[in-house]
Design an enzyme around this catalytic site. Structure first.
Site, mmCIF file in Angstrom:
data_model
loop_
_atom_site.group_PDB
_atom_site.id
_atom_site.type_symbol
_atom_site.label_atom_id
_atom_site.label_comp_id
_atom_site.label_asym_id
_atom_site.label_seq_id
_atom_site.Cartn_x
_atom_site.Cartn_y
_atom_site.Cartn_z
ATOM 1 N N GLU A 725 0.677 -1.160 0.200
ATOM 2 C CA GLU A 725 0.162 -0.054 0.149
ATOM 3 C C GLU A 725 0.854 1.428 0.106
ATOM 4 O O GLU A 725 0.648 2.112 0.668
ATOM 5 C CB GLU A 725 -1.123 -0.031 1.208
ATOM 6 C CG GLU A 725 -1.862 -1.099 1.066
ATOM 7 C CD GLU A 725 -2.944 -1.462 2.432
ATOM 8 O OE1 GLU A 725 -2.831 -0.536 3.319
ATOM 9 O OE2 GLU A 725 -3.785 -2.195 2.189
ATOM 10 N N GLU A 826 -6.658 -9.708 -2.801
ATOM 11 C CA GLU A 826 -7.261 -9.766 -1.606
ATOM 12 C C GLU A 826 -8.853 -9.685 -1.860
ATOM 13 O O GLU A 826 -9.576 -8.601 -1.220
ATOM 14 C CB GLU A 826 -6.847 -8.612 -0.598
ATOM 15 C CG GLU A 826 -5.233 -8.773 -0.634
ATOM 16 C CD GLU A 826 -4.909 -7.539 0.488
ATOM 17 O OE1 GLU A 826 -5.492 -6.959 1.003
ATOM 18 O OE2 GLU A 826 -3.689 -7.552 0.498
#
Length: 948
Positions: A725, A826
């Site tokens: 991220e 995910e």
């Protein structure tokens, strides 16, 4: 961004939540032979402990659930074999007569005599009671004479070997049903008791019509009921309303006391006569607790309800959490977050949640925690009981969906600003000069469409960033429909990049319909989506975002319901082009000249495309979870266990045990594994000791992390998410400089050459986040590569709310120009309606599988209570497959190729099949020959020579 199984507690950063599992067995060959009782006829076998209501007394009650298979295989599990249920009317076994309306189980593909059908009866039996067994059984197959059917108990004891208890046996034939009878009693109560039927020789089918296990002595059984599973109305908490003072309660690092009132009578119980207080709290984890060891059962879901509030220390509002402390038999400790609520000092609030324990722990303690030190926690009552089974969802009924029809009034602005109004004190006017073509993502959904008018709304004199054009659409929005949003937007002169957002005001809530960042004077496409699942009194759409004083221009706003089925038809055609290959089987051998006309059957054993899921160490204690995972996934990623805050929560104290055990489980089951993650750039995920380091010590710690992890697991992980991220965080970059990101990739590659190194981020694919748009993600990746980072793969997380195919596909097309493999890493979708959730999941899976740049899909979990988001699971807590789970299995089955026919005069047989492993059966008059082969990726037809 929410994470899997993560609870953020001050003293134990990111300890995991907990979850459960169930067996799902499929018999594909058998299903082709007979009408099987199973949902959708789609290999979605289910288990449930909710079929019958178990109580503290079992006198004269059958403790076997679904004892006549009227609910398919629900509550039953095949033991290393296959099983299905056949209705009496099928005449599947013509020698056995069965009453009309009845059905029976067929246990087949048995390679060993001990393989059969089992059911966990732990919660239905207790020590000291005698139970009688009566089962109606039969057998079928190639054996001669009769075959013995045996009733057996499997007894699992903590920290000791598993033992088996023989109950009874009966000779069964192919001509008639036989009654097997026996009895058993237990001197001590094991941790797990499994009843199963076994016995016929390998290759023979075991047939089971009914099973009864009863306790004839009502007195004995009633006495034993105190240690069995509670009824839905039984609270396992002792002294829940403090009628007996603080008996059975204690303070967790603080003091507790009971009261009938406080604060000069201003605080009184919400119910009952008393409440308790936890005082002198010096840590956020201090609170009131009760030890519930022995009162909770493994693999059962419990619901928790507490009535609580806070008091003192001038704190008027604080986060209050319910938490479970669990100590395993091997002394491993973990904390399970149950629920949280914002508590106040004004009123009692209700805290509600659920939990499940997979193993048989040595200690379980429930407690309340969370408010700042010095703030008292007040508890009026606490209830923990076996969770009632939620009723299944009903498919949403949507009449006159009008797919593709714009619900915005006067989009073309032919009638001036009629239907529109300025939100706030700004000025609107109609101008000309906007694009005439539909924005690309809308065009992909709508197909051929009228050109736009070229007129646009100009908004000036904006004194707040939320000011812009608005329109009421309350009566035009239908519940559960997914709407796509599309428009052209432009801004006036501004200093720096400006965000533009299509927003919806749904009563008092803000809903994001799409967002983009603009830094020039060109027209830009803005796209997004939304869905409303609860009736709203007012729905308003408006365009907002640029700073005050910046002019805003909007053209051709489209909001229309998307036709997912039409999109799916397109994707099926695309999938066949991308994921299938023409195959020619050429047969040779001594008998090849006589093969013309020989019947063959081709069956795909496994699709080679990676379908994976996140798992956690606690999942491995649930054998049902393991069975479903191994059967339906071929890749894994660890939810927490490889992250730095897990492997080194305190400096120098390493915990690789959990990751080692998970890796060992995957290796034994031929599951490939992604490494998630080496670092996490978001500051809130960085453990306190790392945040406290100075620059030099932090650089040393980063190097030690890389060396320790990559050396320990060299060659074990196929991928690594190097620095998670980076589009949403900058902890390491802010402290160590921009070059640290490149150095992380370079060092990881030097330490282990084998894994592909990924970037990984969220909201890349849905148009809802300007920080991680595909364009910015591309720029980010190119910048890393230009500075020498060996970026080998692109991770798109896929945490998405209302997926729209063309929007997802547009992001994939843009990222695909980089030529790197793309993985959805995910994926989870969330809706309280299982059918809507299933539709969302199908969108994501079909879009990913049909795109040539996507090389793998990972779900972010699948089992209830082990997900980062509520209402995202495919399997309910106690093992029931919901509609989303059925859809997943249905798609997996759709993406397997099967074919049959006859060998032609050239000794060949052709078919088109998905990439993966296959088995071909050649059936001649005298024998059946089986061969295996693999269909790899490739452009041309694949020719496979098979020597018979």
């Amino acid at each position: 961004m929410k994470r899997l199984f993560v609870c953020s507690y001050a003293r134990r950063l990111f300890k995991p939540r907990t979850q459960y599992t169930t067996h799902f067995q499929e018999s594909k060959e058998s299903m082709e032979k007979s009408p099987i009782i199973a949902a959708n006829n789609n290999f979605d076998y289910q288990t449930s402990k909710e079929n019958g209501k178990r109580t503290g007394s079992y006198a004269a009650t059958n403790i076997i659930l679904n004892h006549e298979f009227s609910d398919g295989l629900n509550s039953w599990h095949p033991n290393c074999c296959d099983a299905f249920v056949v209705p009496a009317s099928s005449e599947y076994h013509k020698g056995l007569t069965t009453e009309e309306g009845c059905c029976y189980a067929v246990v087949t593909n048995r390679k060993e005599c001990w393989q059969g059908l089992e059911q966990d009866i732990t919660s239905g039996v207790s020590a000291g009671s005698t139970y009688t067994v009566s089962a109606c059984v039969g057998a079928s197959g190639t054996f001669q004479g009769s075959a013995e059917v045996i009733a057996t108990l499997k007894l699992v004891y903590q920290n000791s070997e598993t033992s088996y208890l023989f109950i009874a046996k009966k000779s069964a034939s192919k001509e008639c049903w036989e009654i097997l009878e026996g009895s058993f009693s237990l001197s001590t109560m094991p941790d797990q008791v499994i009843f199963y039927l076994e016995g016929p020789p390998s290759g023979a089918d075991l047939l089971i019509k009914s099973v009864m296990i009863t306790c004839p002595s009502s007195t004995a059984c009633d006495r034993s009921g105190t240690s069995s599973v509670s009824t839905d109305d039984d609270n396992i908490i002792v002294n829940p309303q403090f009628d007996d003072g603080i008996n059975s309660w204690s303070g967790r690092g603080c003091k507790v006391a009971s009261h009938d009132s406080m604060a000069d009578g201003k605080i009184t119980p919400m119910s009952g006569k008393y409440f308790a207080s936890a005082t002198e709290r010096t840590q956020t984890w201090n609170g009131i607790q009760q030890d519930i060891t022995g009162r909770v059962k493994r693999k059962l879901a419990y619901e928790v309800t507490a009535v609580a509030r806070i008091y003192g220390n001038n704190v008027t509002s604080a986060d209050l959490r319910g938490t479970l402390y669990v100590k395993a038999a091997d002394n491993r400790e973990r904390y399970i977050g149950i629920a949280s609520v914002q508590a106040t000092d004004k009123d009692w609030v209700k805290l509600q949640g659920k939990f499940l324990i997979n193993d048989s722990p040595s200690q379980v303690v429930v407690f309340l925690e969370g408010p700042p030190p010095g703030t008292d926690i007040l508890l009026n009552n606490l209830v923990i009981k076996h969770a009632s089974k939620a009723p299944p969802s009903s498919p949403p009924v949507i009449e006159d969906a009008a797919f593709g029809v714009n619900i915005i009034t006067n989009t073309s602005l032919n009638d001036g600003t009629n239907g529109w109004f300025p939100l706030g004190n700004c000025t609107m006017s109609v101008q000309t000069g906007s694009p005439h073509i539909m924005p690309p993502m809308a065009r992909d959904s709508l197909g051929a469409h009228e050109p736009l008018s070229g007129r646009y709304i100009l908004v000036t004199k904006r004194t707040q960033n939320w000011m812009g054009p608005a329109q009421m659409i309350t009566d035009k929005v239908k519940l559960y429909l997914t709407y796509q949003v599309s428009a052209w937007v432009k801004i006036g002169q501004a200093s720096g990049p400006q965000s533009v957002n299509v927003a919806l005001g749904v009563d008092s809530q803000w809903v994001n319909g799409g967002q983009i960042e603009i830094s020039d004077d060109r027209w830009h496409e803005i796209g997004g989506s939304f869905r409303i699942e609860k009736q709203a009194a007012k729905v308003m759409v408006y365009i907002q975002g640029p700073a005050a004083g910046v002019d805003l221009m909007v053209a051709g706003l489209q909001i229309f319901p998307v036709d997912r089925r039409a999109r799916f038809r397109h994707l099926k055609r695309q999938t066949a082009k991308i994921r299938k290959r023409d195959v020619m089987l050429k047969f040779s051998g001594s008998d090849s000249g006589s093969l013309h006309g020989t019947f063959i059957r081709v069956r795909q054993l496994q699709n080679s495309f990676p379908f994976g899921s996140a798992i956690s160490r606690t999942n491995m204690d649930n054998e049902d979870f393991n069975a479903f995972f191994v059967k339906n996934f071929n890749w894994a990623v660890f939810g927490n266990e490889l992250k730095w805050y897990w492997t080194e929560a305190q400096q120098g104290n390493f915990n690789y045990k959990d990751a080692d055990e998970l890796l060992d489980f995957c290796t034994k089951n031929n599951i490939q594994v992604r490494g998630h993650c080496i670092f996490w750039e978001v500051v809130g995920t960085v453990q306190a000791w790392v945040q406290s380091l100075n620059k030099n010590d932090l650089m040393t710690a980063v190097q030690n992390r890389l060396t320790g992890l990559l050396t320990r697991y060299k060659g074990k992980f196929e991928h690594y998410d190097v620095n998670n991220e980076m589009m949403h965080g900058s902890f390491y970059q802010d402290r160590l400089g921009k070059e640290i990101r490149v150095n992380m990739f370079k060092t990881a590659h030097q330490l282990d050459l084998s894994p592909i190194l990924f970037v990984n981020d969220y909201h890349v694919e849905d148009g809802s986040d300007t920080r991680s748009s595909p364009e910015k993600y591309i720029e980010h990746i190119l910048d890393l590569q230009e500075h020498g980072a060996p970026v080998g793969g692109i991770g798109i997380q896929g945490h998405i709310d209302t997926p729209v195919g063309p929007i997802v596909c547009s992001a994939l097309d843009k990222l695909g120009i980089l030529g790197l493999p793309i993985w959805f890493t995910e994926v989870d979708v969330s809706s309280d309606n299982e059918y809507v959730r299933a539709d969302d999941l199908e969108v994501m899976l079909r879009e990913a599988y049909a795109h040539p740049s996507v090389e793998g899909i990972m779900l972010w979990g699948f089992w209830e209570l082990f997900m980062s988001r509520p209402n995202a699971h495919l399997v309910n807590a106690e093992g029931d497959l919901n509609e989303a789970g059925k859809r997943y299995l249905s798609l997996k089955h759709e993406w397997l190729s099967h074919s049959h026919g006859h060998i032609d005069e050239q000794g060949q047989f052709s078919f088109s099949g998905f990439h993966g492993s296959y088995e071909v059966e050649v059936i001649t008059v005298s024998k059946k020959i089986t061969k295996k082969f693999v269909v790899d990726k490739g452009d041309g037809a694949l020719v496979i020579s098979i020597d018979l």
